[in-house]
Every structure is written in C-alpha cells, then in structure tokens.
Design a protein around this motif. Structure first.
Motif, PDB file in Angstrom:
ATOM      1  N   GLY A 127       0.794  -1.216   0.000  1.00 24.67           N
ATOM      2  CA  GLY A 127       0.000   0.000   0.000  1.00 24.67           C
ATOM      3  C   GLY A 127       0.824   1.263   0.000  1.00 24.67           C
ATOM      4  O   GLY A 127       0.277   2.359   0.072  1.00 24.67           O
ATOM      5  N   SER A 128       2.146   1.151  -0.054  1.00 19.73           N
ATOM      6  CA  SER A 128       3.002   2.323   0.072  1.00 19.73           C
ATOM      7  C   SER A 128       4.273   2.144  -0.732  1.00 19.73           C
ATOM      8  O   SER A 128       4.768   1.031  -0.924  1.00 19.73           O
ATOM      9  CB  SER A 128       3.357   2.550   1.548  1.00 19.73           C
ATOM     10  N   TRP A 129       4.803   3.270  -1.193  1.00 20.51           N
ATOM     11  CA  TRP A 129       6.103   3.234  -1.845  1.00 20.51           C
ATOM     12  C   TRP A 129       7.192   2.790  -0.877  1.00 20.51           C
ATOM     13  O   TRP A 129       8.281   2.379  -1.291  1.00 20.51           O
ATOM     14  CB  TRP A 129       6.458   4.611  -2.404  1.00 20.51           C
ATOM     15  N   GLN A 130       6.916   2.888   0.423  1.00 19.49           N
ATOM     16  CA  GLN A 130       7.913   2.514   1.417  1.00 19.49           C
ATOM     17  C   GLN A 130       7.880   1.030   1.766  1.00 19.49           C
ATOM     18  O   GLN A 130       8.653   0.582   2.601  1.00 19.49           O
ATOM     19  CB  GLN A 130       7.745   3.361   2.677  1.00 19.49           C
TER      20      GLN A 130
ATOM     21  N   THR B  60      -7.312  -8.288  -8.153  1.00 22.84           N
ATOM     22  CA  THR B  60      -8.346  -7.802  -9.060  1.00 22.84           C
ATOM     23  C   THR B  60      -7.803  -7.486 -10.450  1.00 22.84           C
ATOM     24  O   THR B  60      -8.576  -7.351 -11.399  1.00 22.84           O
ATOM     25  CB  THR B  60      -9.008  -6.532  -8.509  1.00 22.84           C
ATOM     26  N   GLY B  61      -6.496  -7.324 -10.585  1.00 26.47           N
ATOM     27  CA  GLY B  61      -5.911  -6.930 -11.854  1.00 26.47           C
ATOM     28  C   GLY B  61      -5.947  -5.443 -12.107  1.00 26.47           C
ATOM     29  O   GLY B  61      -5.388  -4.964 -13.097  1.00 26.47           O
ATOM     30  N   GLY B  62      -6.610  -4.694 -11.235  1.00 25.00           N
ATOM     31  CA  GLY B  62      -6.688  -3.247 -11.390  1.00 25.00           C
ATOM     32  C   GLY B  62      -5.490  -2.545 -10.792  1.00 25.00           C
ATOM     33  O   GLY B  62      -4.637  -3.163 -10.149  1.00 25.00           O
ATOM     34  N   VAL B  63      -5.448  -1.237 -10.992  1.00 23.79           N
ATOM     35  CA  VAL B  63      -4.352  -0.457 -10.434  1.00 23.79           C
ATOM     36  C   VAL B  63      -4.531  -0.349  -8.922  1.00 23.79           C
ATOM     37  O   VAL B  63      -5.647  -0.249  -8.408  1.00 23.79           O
ATOM     38  CB  VAL B  63      -4.276   0.939 -11.086  1.00 23.79           C
ATOM     39  N   ILE B  64      -3.423  -0.395  -8.196  1.00 20.69           N
ATOM     40  CA  ILE B  64      -3.429  -0.258  -6.739  1.00 20.69           C
ATOM     41  C   ILE B  64      -2.716   1.041  -6.389  1.00 20.69           C
ATOM     42  O   ILE B  64      -1.542   1.220  -6.729  1.00 20.69           O
ATOM     43  CB  ILE B  64      -2.715  -1.448  -6.062  1.00 20.69           C
ATOM     44  N   ALA B  65      -3.429   1.936  -5.743  1.00 17.51           N
ATOM     45  CA  ALA B  65      -2.819   3.211  -5.368  1.00 17.51           C
ATOM     46  C   ALA B  65      -1.801   2.989  -4.256  1.00 17.51           C
ATOM     47  O   ALA B  65      -1.979   2.130  -3.389  1.00 17.51           O
ATOM     48  CB  ALA B  65      -3.893   4.198  -4.906  1.00 17.51           C
ATOM     49  N   LEU B  66      -0.736   3.786  -4.279  1.00 23.87           N
ATOM     50  CA  LEU B  66       0.317   3.669  -3.270  1.00 23.87           C
ATOM     51  C   LEU B  66       0.471   4.988  -2.527  1.00 23.87           C
ATOM     52  O   LEU B  66       0.477   6.057  -3.138  1.00 23.87           O
ATOM     53  CB  LEU B  66       1.649   3.293  -3.928  1.00 23.87           C
ATOM     54  N   ASN B  67       0.589   4.890  -1.211  1.00 22.94           N
ATOM     55  CA  ASN B  67       0.788   6.087  -0.401  1.00 22.94           C
ATOM     56  C   ASN B  67       2.135   6.728  -0.699  1.00 22.94           C
ATOM     57  O   ASN B  67       3.125   6.039  -0.941  1.00 22.94           O
ATOM     58  CB  ASN B  67       0.712   5.734   1.090  1.00 22.94           C
TER      59      ASN B  67
ATOM     60  N   LEU C 192       4.616   6.563 -13.179  1.00 20.69           N
ATOM     61  CA  LEU C 192       3.205   6.271 -13.410  1.00 20.69           C
ATOM     62  C   LEU C 192       2.871   4.873 -12.907  1.00 20.69           C
ATOM     63  O   LEU C 192       3.638   3.931 -13.130  1.00 20.69           O
ATOM     64  CB  LEU C 192       2.905   6.359 -14.910  1.00 20.69           C
ATOM     65  N   LEU C 193       1.734   4.731 -12.231  1.00 15.92           N
ATOM     66  CA  LEU C 193       1.261   3.414 -11.818  1.00 15.92           C
ATOM     67  C   LEU C 193       0.360   2.836 -12.902  1.00 15.92           C
ATOM     68  O   LEU C 193      -0.463   3.548 -13.485  1.00 15.92           O
ATOM     69  CB  LEU C 193       0.481   3.507 -10.502  1.00 15.92           C
ATOM     70  N   ALA C 194       0.497   1.544 -13.142  1.00 17.53           N
ATOM     71  CA  ALA C 194      -0.328   0.866 -14.133  1.00 17.53           C
ATOM     72  C   ALA C 194      -0.957  -0.374 -13.519  1.00 17.53           C
ATOM     73  O   ALA C 194      -0.462  -0.933 -12.534  1.00 17.53           O
ATOM     74  CB  ALA C 194       0.507   0.483 -15.358  1.00 17.53           C
ATOM     75  N   ALA C 195      -2.070  -0.805 -14.111  1.00 22.07           N
ATOM     76  CA  ALA C 195      -2.795  -1.973 -13.612  1.00 22.07           C
ATOM     77  C   ALA C 195      -2.069  -3.256 -13.972  1.00 22.07           C
ATOM     78  O   ALA C 195      -1.428  -3.366 -15.016  1.00 22.07           O
ATOM     79  CB  ALA C 195      -4.202  -1.987 -14.193  1.00 22.07           C
ATOM     80  N   GLY C 196      -2.219  -4.260 -13.113  1.00 16.57           N
ATOM     81  CA  GLY C 196      -1.596  -5.552 -13.374  1.00 16.57           C
ATOM     82  C   GLY C 196      -2.063  -6.187 -14.672  1.00 16.57           C
ATOM     83  O   GLY C 196      -1.304  -6.879 -15.346  1.00 16.57           O
ATOM     84  N   ARG C 197      -3.355  -5.942 -15.027  1.00 14.71           N
ATOM     85  CA  ARG C 197      -3.874  -6.544 -16.257  1.00 14.71           C
ATOM     86  C   ARG C 197      -3.186  -6.008 -17.519  1.00 14.71           C
ATOM     87  O   ARG C 197      -3.280  -6.608 -18.580  1.00 14.71           O
ATOM     88  CB  ARG C 197      -5.387  -6.316 -16.352  1.00 14.71           C
ATOM     89  N   ASP C 198      -2.501  -4.874 -17.379  1.00 17.00           N
ATOM     90  CA  ASP C 198      -1.809  -4.289 -18.528  1.00 17.00           C
ATOM     91  C   ASP C 198      -0.344  -4.707 -18.620  1.00 17.00           C
ATOM     92  O   ASP C 198       0.379  -4.251 -19.514  1.00 17.00           O
ATOM     93  CB  ASP C 198      -1.882  -2.756 -18.462  1.00 17.00           C
ATOM     94  N   GLN C 199       0.081  -5.580 -17.721  1.00 15.32           N
ATOM     95  CA  GLN C 199       1.495  -5.918 -17.667  1.00 15.32           C
ATOM     96  C   GLN C 199       2.000  -6.573 -18.952  1.00 15.32           C
ATOM     97  O   GLN C 199       3.074  -6.215 -19.468  1.00 15.32           O
ATOM     98  CB  GLN C 199       1.762  -6.848 -16.476  1.00 15.32           C
TER      99      GLN C 199
ATOM    100  N   TRP D 159      -7.554  -6.578   2.975  1.00 17.87           N
ATOM    101  CA  TRP D 159      -8.720  -6.830   2.142  1.00 17.87           C
ATOM    102  C   TRP D 159      -8.273  -6.838   0.693  1.00 17.87           C
ATOM    103  O   TRP D 159      -7.450  -6.010   0.297  1.00 17.87           O
ATOM    104  CB  TRP D 159      -9.754  -5.731   2.392  1.00 17.87           C
ATOM    105  N   PRO D 160      -8.788  -7.740  -0.140  1.00 14.48           N
ATOM    106  CA  PRO D 160      -8.354  -7.781  -1.545  1.00 14.48           C
ATOM    107  C   PRO D 160      -8.631  -6.490  -2.314  1.00 14.48           C
ATOM    108  O   PRO D 160      -7.969  -6.214  -3.314  1.00 14.48           O
ATOM    109  CB  PRO D 160      -9.161  -8.950  -2.124  1.00 14.48           C
ATOM    110  N   LEU D 161      -9.614  -5.688  -1.868  1.00 11.50           N
ATOM    111  CA  LEU D 161      -9.980  -4.467  -2.586  1.00 11.50           C
ATOM    112  C   LEU D 161      -9.307  -3.224  -2.019  1.00 11.50           C
ATOM    113  O   LEU D 161      -9.610  -2.099  -2.438  1.00 11.50           O
ATOM    114  CB  LEU D 161     -11.501  -4.285  -2.564  1.00 11.50           C
ATOM    115  N   PHE D 162      -8.395  -3.406  -1.100  1.00 12.37           N
ATOM    116  CA  PHE D 162      -7.669  -2.314  -0.452  1.00 12.37           C
ATOM    117  C   PHE D 162      -6.936  -1.466  -1.492  1.00 12.37           C
ATOM    118  O   PHE D 162      -6.207  -1.981  -2.336  1.00 12.37           O
ATOM    119  CB  PHE D 162      -6.672  -2.956   0.526  1.00 12.37           C
TER     120      PHE D 162
END
Length: 290
Positions: free
Chosen positions: A5-8, A35-42, A55-62, A256-259
C-alpha cells in the motif's frame, strides 16, 4: 511490481529508483493484485523525490507493456500529476471534558478512490465509539479523525503534536485503522465474490489490556485472537503514536483484496450485521477500560 500500500513497502521504491539511476526517462510501475486493477500507493515525499515522471499501471496491462518494451516500441509518457504546496486538508477533532486520564480515539478519514471499506467502516466504528463513550462514561475524552494518511500519516503527526495529552495522562489510546469491519471477499480469475461474513483478515492489538480484548472480541473472526502490542507489530498510525512515547494502546486493522483499489465501494464493503457485531464488541471492550 509494487504490491503493497506504500512506496515505502520493502523493495518497492528501490525498484523505481534503480530504474531512474540506470537512466530511465520515465517509469511505469505495474501494481500486482488479485483484481488486476491499479493499486494506489501512499506517498513518501521525504523519502522519494523522483526527478522523472513515475506512473502506476494496472496488473492486467502488464503483458502489453512488457511486449511493447521487448519490441522497443517508441512511446511518450505525459504526467499531469502535480504537487500543490497550497493544498489544504482538515483533521476533525472533538473533546469532552471529564474526570481522570484521557481516553483517546483516532481513525484516518482520507483514502484512495471511494475507500468505503478501508475508511468507511472505521469511521462508522469511530462514530459509534464516540456516541457510546459520551453517553456511558464520565472520563475525559478526545477524538481525532485525521487526514493526510496517504502522505506519510501527515494528519496524525499533527494531531499528536497539537492535541494529544502526554503519555502519562492517557488512559487508553484506541486507534481504528484500515478495513476494520469489511466482509470476507474472494477474487478468482478476475471474478469478485462477497461472502457476507466478517473478513478473517483482521487483527486487534492491545497493551496492557490484552485479556479484556480477548473477552470482548471473542467470536469475531480475526479480532478474537488479539496480540500484545509492541514496537515490532505497530502498523499505520500506531507507528506515529508509538514513537511519541505512548504504550497503552488498542488497535484494530484489517487487510482486504480491494484495499487501495477502485472496487472498494459502499455497496460491497460490509453489511449492517458485520458493523453491528463489531461495534458491539468494541463497546464491550471500552466498557472494560472505563
């Protein structure tokens, strides 16, 4: 491939910095999650001040991104992100003067996307705890809902310096963290299923009131096995408060998987029964501390 959840989180920021050090003009960091979606990072502005766009990208685009890189496809990356030095955020503080040492209750109120499970369930429990404590106790009370969680816990640090009583005048510090009362959720091959039962990925920490926490949270998945709070298991804002010299803690937090994803919405985050059961147990715990 940041997955926390964080760059750290261990190794995450270092991967990006390593690419920049090797001459990258921009970095696309693929986040990996169920979920394959993008996960925001603190953010961690005091640790990472990258000189190129990231730039952050979604796993489904890997796969598509890897194929483009392998074929040396020429691309232009444009980032519209900016740091607004004049941006403002607010903590919400409430105080009820009473007798004895102060009982402090805190929770973060900012989050990524809709953050219904991550923040909404914690805010609901925070408000329930406030109503119960004001109605049922006479002790001194202080409540803080902090913003700036995603920028190195900025609001919590300000609350600590500005409002918190000294450690020797604190009866208990209850912190309600992320995903405090979400429902159990599974993600299989991109499909999301909501089970309607409390998530087992929850944890309660307490010190020195561990026995009271075990009694109060008995029967609640995750919370029914509280652990003794220590510097090693401090997470989230508990790290900030622990460094401030406070030791008499109780904390609630979950995974949580949707975190940190766009799917964390109110319609799926929790159920009334889960909130009621968790709130009732929290009330029993607070009763034992007052």
């Amino acid at each position: 491939h940041p997955s926390g959840g964080s760059w750290q989180a261990p190794g995450v920021g270092e991967l990006v910095q390593g690419a920049i050090d090797r001459g990258a003009r921009a970095v696309i960091a693929v986040t990996e999650g169920p979920t394959g979606g993008v996960i925001a990072l603190n953010a961690a502005p005091d640790t990472y001040t990258w000189r190129v766009p990231v730039l952050l990208a979604a796993g489904r685009d890997q796969t598509a991104l890897r194929d483009a890189a392998a074929s040396a496809t020429s691309v232009t990356l444009t980032s519209y992100g900016r740091l607004d030095e004049d941006a403002k955020a607010d903590n919400v503080i409430a105080r009820r003067r009473g007798s004895g040492k102060t009982l402090v209750v805190t929770t973060p109120k900012s989050g990524w996307f809709h953050c219904a499970g991550e923040r909404g369930t914690g805010v609901a429990l925070f408000l329930a705890a406030a109503r119960w404590l004001v109605r049922e106790t006479s002790c001194d009370l202080l409540f803080g809902a902090s913003s700036g969680h995603e920028i190195d816990y900025l609001g919590s640090g300000y609350f600590l310096k500005t409002y918190a009583p000294p450690p020797d005048r604190t009866r208990l510090w209850l912190h309600i963290g992320a995903n405090a009362a979400v429902q159990a959720t599974t993600v299989d091959e991109g499909g999301i299923r909501f089970l309607g039962t409390p998530s087992p990925g929850r944890l309660a920490v307490s010190a020195p009131s561990l026995a009271a926490a075990k009694r109060a949270f008995s029967g609640l998945p995750g919370y029914d096995q509280p652990i003794l709070f220590s510097e090693k298991n401090a997470v989230g804002e508990l790290v900030v408060f622990q460094k401030g010299g406070y030791t008499n803690f109780a904390g609630m937090i979950g995974i949580w998987p949707l975190f940190h994803t766009r799917e964390d919405r109110a319609a799926v985050a929790t159920t009334p029964v889960i909130l009621q059961e968790t709130g009732r147990a929290l009330g029993e715990f607070l009763r034992s501390q007052t």
